[in-house]
Scaffold this active site. Sequence first.
Site, PDB file in Angstrom:
ATOM      1  N   ARG A 135       0.818  -1.216   0.000  1.00  0.00           N
ATOM      2  CA  ARG A 135       0.000   0.000   0.000  1.00  0.00           C
ATOM      3  C   ARG A 135       0.853   1.269   0.000  1.00  0.00           C
ATOM      4  O   ARG A 135       0.319   2.367  -0.089  1.00  0.00           O
ATOM      5  CB  ARG A 135      -0.932  -0.009   1.211  1.00  0.00           C
ATOM      6  CG  ARG A 135      -1.975  -1.112   1.150  1.00  0.00           C
ATOM      7  CD  ARG A 135      -2.983  -1.013   2.283  1.00  0.00           C
ATOM      8  NE  ARG A 135      -2.357  -0.932   3.590  1.00  0.00           N
ATOM      9  CZ  ARG A 135      -2.208  -1.949   4.424  1.00  0.00           C
ATOM     10  NH1 ARG A 135      -2.633  -3.149   4.101  1.00  0.00           N
ATOM     11  NH2 ARG A 135      -1.640  -1.776   5.596  1.00  0.00           N
ATOM     12  N   CYS A 136       2.167   1.108   0.099  1.00  0.00           N
ATOM     13  CA  CYS A 136       3.080   2.255   0.176  1.00  0.00           C
ATOM     14  C   CYS A 136       3.705   2.509  -1.186  1.00  0.00           C
ATOM     15  O   CYS A 136       4.341   1.633  -1.769  1.00  0.00           O
ATOM     16  CB  CYS A 136       4.163   1.958   1.210  1.00  0.00           C
ATOM     17  SG  CYS A 136       5.510   3.155   1.230  1.00  0.00           S
ATOM     18  N   GLY A 137       3.555   3.734  -1.690  1.00  0.00           N
ATOM     19  CA  GLY A 137       4.119   4.096  -2.981  1.00  0.00           C
ATOM     20  C   GLY A 137       5.631   3.964  -3.023  1.00  0.00           C
ATOM     21  O   GLY A 137       6.195   3.490  -4.021  1.00  0.00           O
TER      22      GLY A 137
END
Length: 115
Positions: A10-12
Amino acid sequence: MDITIYHNPRCGTSRNTLAAIREAGHEPHIVEYLETPPSRARLQQMIADSGLSVREAVRSKEALFAELGLDAPGIGDDALLDAMAAHPVLINRPFVATPKGVRLCRPFELVREIL
């Protein structure tokens, strides 16, 4: 090359780091650390190997950090490591380990140093 990424999909920044590893021609071992967190000992070793302090490796902007009182004066490394081991959301991301070293890849381009 043996590469492990402690990844949060979920982390860019974590996704960009994974993409950079793959673009360099490697398929890493992916550890979704929120589901399968590293042991406290492994976490402590990764932080040491990366050259960071424990405080630099913790996500102090995470709401849980303050909720647990980790922002109080005098909180030491042991308390931070215990909290990170118990609540992996507090681990900054993504950590990448290769035979050339360990980095907290923020920004994601730091991964190139160890590929």
